[in-house]
Design an enzyme around this catalytic site. Structure first.
Site, PDB file in Angstrom:
ATOM      1  N   GLU A  48      -0.783 -16.820 -10.120  1.00  0.00           N
ATOM      2  CA  GLU A  48       0.008 -15.925 -10.975  1.00  0.00           C
ATOM      3  C   GLU A  48       1.511 -16.195 -10.862  1.00  0.00           C
ATOM      4  O   GLU A  48       2.254 -15.878 -11.783  1.00  0.00           O
ATOM      5  CB  GLU A  48      -0.289 -14.463 -10.639  1.00  0.00           C
ATOM      6  CG  GLU A  48      -1.672 -14.031 -11.106  1.00  0.00           C
ATOM      7  CD  GLU A  48      -1.906 -12.550 -10.979  1.00  0.00           C
ATOM      8  OE1 GLU A  48      -0.989 -11.805 -10.548  1.00  0.00           O
ATOM      9  OE2 GLU A  48      -3.012 -12.112 -11.313  1.00  0.00           O
ATOM     10  N   HIS A  60      -5.784  -7.793  -5.808  1.00  0.00           N
ATOM     11  CA  HIS A  60      -5.203  -8.916  -5.075  1.00  0.00           C
ATOM     12  C   HIS A  60      -3.672  -8.846  -5.053  1.00  0.00           C
ATOM     13  O   HIS A  60      -3.040  -9.518  -4.247  1.00  0.00           O
ATOM     14  CB  HIS A  60      -5.661 -10.258  -5.675  1.00  0.00           C
ATOM     15  CG  HIS A  60      -5.261 -10.462  -7.096  1.00  0.00           C
ATOM     16  ND1 HIS A  60      -5.982  -9.933  -8.157  1.00  0.00           N
ATOM     17  CD2 HIS A  60      -4.220 -11.138  -7.646  1.00  0.00           C
ATOM     18  CE1 HIS A  60      -5.399 -10.285  -9.288  1.00  0.00           C
ATOM     19  NE2 HIS A  60      -4.318 -11.009  -9.006  1.00  0.00           N
ATOM     20  N   ASN A  67     -12.547  -1.404  -4.919  1.00  0.00           N
ATOM     21  CA  ASN A  67     -12.376  -1.728  -6.332  1.00  0.00           C
ATOM     22  C   ASN A  67     -13.580  -2.545  -6.817  1.00  0.00           C
ATOM     23  O   ASN A  67     -13.823  -3.632  -6.312  1.00  0.00           O
ATOM     24  CB  ASN A  67     -11.081  -2.531  -6.511  1.00  0.00           C
ATOM     25  CG  ASN A  67     -10.904  -3.071  -7.908  1.00  0.00           C
ATOM     26  OD1 ASN A  67     -11.513  -2.622  -8.856  1.00  0.00           O
ATOM     27  ND2 ASN A  67     -10.049  -4.076  -8.025  1.00  0.00           N
ATOM     28  N   TYR A 118       0.842  -1.196   0.000  1.00  0.00           N
ATOM     29  CA  TYR A 118       0.000   0.000   0.000  1.00  0.00           C
ATOM     30  C   TYR A 118       0.881   1.251   0.000  1.00  0.00           C
ATOM     31  O   TYR A 118       0.581   2.227  -0.682  1.00  0.00           O
ATOM     32  CB  TYR A 118      -0.927   0.003   1.223  1.00  0.00           C
ATOM     33  CG  TYR A 118      -1.900  -1.146   1.200  1.00  0.00           C
ATOM     34  CD1 TYR A 118      -3.067  -1.082   0.446  1.00  0.00           C
ATOM     35  CD2 TYR A 118      -1.650  -2.307   1.934  1.00  0.00           C
ATOM     36  CE1 TYR A 118      -3.957  -2.140   0.415  1.00  0.00           C
ATOM     37  CE2 TYR A 118      -2.545  -3.364   1.913  1.00  0.00           C
ATOM     38  CZ  TYR A 118      -3.697  -3.279   1.157  1.00  0.00           C
ATOM     39  OH  TYR A 118      -4.571  -4.331   1.123  1.00  0.00           O
TER      40      TYR A 118
END
Length: 160
Positions: A154, A128, A119, A96
């Site tokens: 991912e 994510h 979001n 963040y």
């Protein structure tokens, strides 16, 4: 005009919402900040062909970046955060604080977190991929289990 459809995914059913033909929502079952379904418009698969195709390619590991018209309703700050989220490369994460610094306000990490949580188009706008300063998994509207699974996916790990 709003329309919606529901598609299957490895992460459970996804509700897709379009406003005037552009994707404006992607919601998971049990998602925090999920709007009431009566606001999703009529059920109609018509505007979702390309979105569905790109999501299928993403879940098959064949697509790393989405290219879809989006109509995201939010404050100017929220939309700026969501634009920044789309710059996080597939398989990578940002904190963040890093997002806040990229926006030119390193002290705005809490505000970035709040915008991230609102979001409306998860997965496609990859909220994510945002983690705590120490790399820990922090809040995710779709649940921490889904966040962990998306990040593992991912990074090339098998779905579990």
């Amino acid at each position: 005009m709003k329309q919606h459809t529901v598609i299957d995914s490895p992460y459970g059913p996804l509700t897709l919402v379009a406003t005037d033909g552009a994707l404006s929502g992607l919601y998971m079952v049990g998602q925090r900040h999920r709007p009431p379904e009566e606001g999703f418009g009529e059920r109609d698969d018509t505007p979702f062909g390309e979105t569905t195709d790109q999501l299928k390619a993403y879940f098959a590991g064949e697509l790393k970046a989405f290219d879809l018209p989006l109509r995201l309703a939010g404050t100017p700050f929220q939309r700026t955060v969501w634009e920044q989220l789309q710059k996080i490369p597939y398989g990578e994460t940002r904190s963040y604080g890093e997002l806040a610094a990229a926006l030119g306000n390193p002290k705005a990490s809490r505000a970035v977190g709040l915008a991230n949580g609102k979001n409306p188009v998860g997965i496609i706008v990859p909220c994510h991929r945002v983690v705590g300063a120490d790399g820990s998994l922090t809040g995710y509207g779709g649940g921490l289990d889904r966040k962990q699974r998306l990040l593992h996916f991912e990074r090339g790990a098998a779905l579990f």
